[in-house]
Design an enzyme around this catalytic site. Structure first.
Site, PDB file in Angstrom:
ATOM      1  CB  SER A   1      -7.956  -1.526  17.237  1.00  0.00           C
ATOM      2  OG  SER A   1      -6.964  -0.678  17.747  1.00  0.00           O
TER       3      SER A   1
ATOM      4  CG  HIS B   1     -10.799  -1.853  14.139  1.00  0.00           C
ATOM      5  ND1 HIS B   1     -10.340  -3.043  13.614  1.00  0.00           N
ATOM      6  CD2 HIS B   1      -9.710  -1.101  14.385  1.00  0.00           C
ATOM      7  CE1 HIS B   1      -9.025  -3.014  13.569  1.00  0.00           C
ATOM      8  NE2 HIS B   1      -8.607  -1.844  14.022  1.00  0.00           N
TER       9      HIS B   1
ATOM     10  CE  LYS C   1      -8.447  -0.456  10.710  1.00  0.00           C
ATOM     11  NZ  LYS C   1      -7.033  -0.804  10.581  1.00  0.00           N
TER      12      LYS C   1
HETATM   13  C1  PLP Z   1      -9.026   2.986  15.196  1.00  0.00           C
HETATM   14  C2  PLP Z   1      -8.199   3.157  13.957  1.00  0.00           C
HETATM   15  N1  PLP Z   1      -8.190   4.337  13.332  1.00  0.00           N
HETATM   16  C3  PLP Z   1      -7.467   4.537  12.204  1.00  0.00           C
HETATM   17  C4  PLP Z   1      -6.707   3.532  11.667  1.00  0.00           C
HETATM   18  C5  PLP Z   1      -5.915   3.781  10.424  1.00  0.00           C
HETATM   19  O1  PLP Z   1      -6.588   3.280   9.306  1.00  0.00           O
HETATM   20  P1  PLP Z   1      -5.777   3.058   7.949  1.00  0.00           P
HETATM   21  O2  PLP Z   1      -5.095   1.739   8.049  1.00  0.00           O
HETATM   22  O3  PLP Z   1      -6.809   3.138   6.869  1.00  0.00           O
HETATM   23  O4  PLP Z   1      -4.788   4.178   7.868  1.00  0.00           O
HETATM   24  C6  PLP Z   1      -6.681   2.282  12.287  1.00  0.00           C
HETATM   25  C7  PLP Z   1      -5.848   1.196  11.718  1.00  0.00           C
HETATM   26  O5  PLP Z   1      -5.139   0.517  12.380  1.00  0.00           O
HETATM   27  C8  PLP Z   1      -7.446   2.082  13.459  1.00  0.00           C
HETATM   28  O6  PLP Z   1      -7.439   0.904  14.096  1.00  0.00           O
END
Ligand code: PLP
Length: 414
Positions: free
Chosen positions: A202, A236, A265
Site C-alpha cells: 500500500s 488493495h 476499499k
Molecule cells: C494491505 C492491507 N491489509 C489489511 C488492511 C486492513 O483492512 P481493513 O481496513 O479492512 O481492516 C489494510 C488497510 O489499510 C491494508 O492496506
C-alpha cells in the site's frame, strides 16, 4: 489529589507530546462534514469542497446509488446491527449470501466475513500458526516466512501467534529468490511453512509477483512433511486489480491457499473476508477468535458489499475498471511532463510521488490542502529516510481536469 494513576496519566501525556514533537502525530484528522456531487464526490470541510486524492474507494462505489440503496434495504430487513456474534443468535442470511458471492467471485469453495481485513489477518495467521487448544491436532511446528514490507495486520498476526524467533523469518521485499533460499536452508527444521505476503503493497503500489512465489513454493513443497501454505493479503487488490477486479491473483494467473480481502476499499463498504477451500474455512470458523467472539459487519455493510461486487461484475463495473486504468495512465503521462517522478513503478491507482525530504513533503501536503485537494504524505520511518512521498490515489471517478489539477499543484506548491 495526586494518585498513582495520575502519574500514569502524566506518562501517557508525555508520550503523546513526544510523538507531537517528532511531527508524526496522526490524530489531527480532517473532519469531513459531507460529500458533494455523487458522480465526482468532493469532501466538504469547513464548508469548502475538496478533491479527494487519498481514498481507497478506487471505483467510487461508496457513493454509488445502488450500493447505498442496498445498504438501506438490508438495514430495513435485518436491523442496523448484527445483534450478537453468529454462533450465539444465528447467522443472518445476508451474511451467507455475501460469503457465497465472495467465494464465487474468487473461484473458491467458501468465504467467511470479519469485522475488518485487519481482524481477518489476525485470525488467519494466529489459527494457521497455532494449535488452538492443548488437544488440537494442528501443532505449532511451523515456520512463517513474511515479506519484509508486509502490512501491519500481518505483522501483528504473526506477533499474536507468539512463535519463537527461529520460527519467524523475513524474505527480502518482492524477492522470490530470497524466499527460495530460506525455504531450502530451513528444510528439515519444521513440519510445515506458511508464506505470507501482501498482493499490493500500500505504500508504493508495488505488486508481489504471485506467479514466481507460487513456482518457488511448488518447487519446495516436498521439503516439508505438511507442505507450504501460501497466504496473500490482497486488500488493495480485490475489486480493482486485474482485468475483472479479481485482484493480484488475476494479474499473475495463480491462486493463494488463503486469500484475505477487504470490503472497505475498492468495494466501497466495510469489513474483511477470507476465501479458501472448504477444509480451511471450516477450520477457521472453529478457531478464529475475531470471528467467533466478535460481532460481524452490520447487515447494511453486507448488503452494500453484495451490491458492489455485482457492479464490479457488470458492464458498468468493466467501464469503471477501464476508467481507473485510463486515469492512472493519464496521471503518469502528466507527471512525466513535470519535474516530479514516482518513488516506485506502479500500475496500481496508488501513485507514490517521490519528494525526499520530510519537511518539504509536509509543506507540499499543506499546499495541496490550500488548493482544495486532499493528499497524504508517507514519511520516514514508514519509508526509508530521504524517500518521503506523497501518495496519490487515483479514482475511476476523477475527471481529466481533476488529474491535471493534481499534477499542476505539485508544480505550483514546490
Ligand atoms: C494491505 C492491507 N491489509 C489489511 C488492511 C486492513 O483492512 P481493513 O481496513 O479492512 O481492516 C489494510 C488497510 O489499510 C491494508 O492496506
Amino acid at each position: 489529589m495526586t494518585t498513582n494513576h495520575t502519574h500514569f496519566l502524566k506518562l501517557l501525556k508525555r508520550e503523546t507530546e513526544r510523538i507531537d514533537s517528532l511531527g508524526i502525530a496522526k490524530r489531527q484528522e480532517n473532519i469531513i462534514e459531507k460529500f458533494g456531487d455523487e458522480k465526482n464526490p468532493h469532501a466538504i470541510i469547513d464548508g469548502k469542497p475538496f478533491l479527494i486524492a487519498n481514498s481507497n474507494d478506487y471505483l467510487g462505489l461508496r457513493h454509488h446509488p445502488i450500493v447505498k440503496k442496498s445498504e438501506i434495504e438490508a438495514s430495513e430487513k435485518y436491523g442496523a446491527g448484527p445483534g450478537a456474534v453468529r454462533f450465539i443468535s444465528g447467522s443472518l442470511k445476508i451474511y451467507r449470501d455475501l460469503e457465497k458471492r465472495l467465494a464465487q467471485f474468487h473461484g473458491r469453495d467458501d468465504a467467511m466475513i470479519f469485522s475488518s481485513g485487519f481482524a481477518a489477518n489476525l485470525a488467519a495467521l494466529y489459527c494457521l500458526c497455532k494449535g488452538i487448544s492443548r488437544d488440537a491436532l494442528v501443532t505449532s511446528d511451523v515456520l512463517v516466512i513474511s515479506d519484509e514490507l508486509n502490512h501491519r495486520s500481518i505483522i501483528d498476526g504473526i506477533r499474536l501467534a507468539n512463535l519463537p524467533k527461529e520460527q519467524r523469518k523475513i524474505f527480502s521485499h518482492l524477492d522470490a529468490d530470497d524466499l527460495k533460499n530460506i525455504l531450502e536452508e530451513s528444510s528439515g527444521t519444521r513440519e510445515r511453512v506458511i508464506v505470507v505476503t501482501d498482493g499490493v503493497f500500500s505504500m508504493l503500489g508495488e505488486l508481489q509477483n504471485l506467479k514466481e512465489i507460487r513456482e518457488v513454493i511448488d518447487q519446495c513443497q516436498h521439503l516439508y512433511p505438511l507442505g507450504i501454505t501460501l497466504m496473500v493479503d490482497d486488500c488493495h487488490g480485490v475489486g480493482i486489480s486485474g482485468k475483472t477486479g479479481r485482484g493480484t491473483e488475476e494479474i499473475f494467473d495463480t491462486q493463494a491457499d488463503v486469500l484475505v480481502g477487504t470490503l472497505g476499499k475498492a468495494l466501497g463498504s466495510d469489513g474483511g473476508y477470507i476465501v479458501a477451500d472448504q477444509t480451511i474455512i471450516d477450520y477457521l470458523r472453529e478457531s478464529s477468535a475475531t470471528y467467533i467472539y466478535s460481532n460481524n459487519i452490520s447487515p447494511g455493510s453486507a448488503g452494500a458489499a453484495l451490491a458492489a461486487i455485482n457492479i464490479v461484475d457488470s458492464p458498468e463495473g468493466k467501464k469503471l475498471l477501464e476508467s481507473s486504468r485510463a486515469n492512472t495512465e493519464y496521471f503518469q503521462e502528466k507527471l512525466k511532463q513535470s519535474s516530479f517522478s514516482l518513488a516506485a513503478p506502479s500500475t496500481h491507482p496508488i501513485q507514490p510521488v517521490l519528494i525526499g525530504d520530510t519537511q518539504k513533503t509536509k509543506k507540499l501536503v499543506d499546499g495541496f490542502y490550500d488548493h482544495g485537494i486532499l493528499v497524504t504524505n508517507i514519511s520516514y520511518p514508514v519509508v526509508p529516510k530521504g524517500r518521503d512521498e506523497i501518495r496519490i490515489q487515483i479514482s475511476a471517478t476523477h475527471t481529466t481536469d481533476d488529474i491535471e489539477k493534481i499534477v499542476r499543484t505539485f508544480q505550483n506548491c514546490q
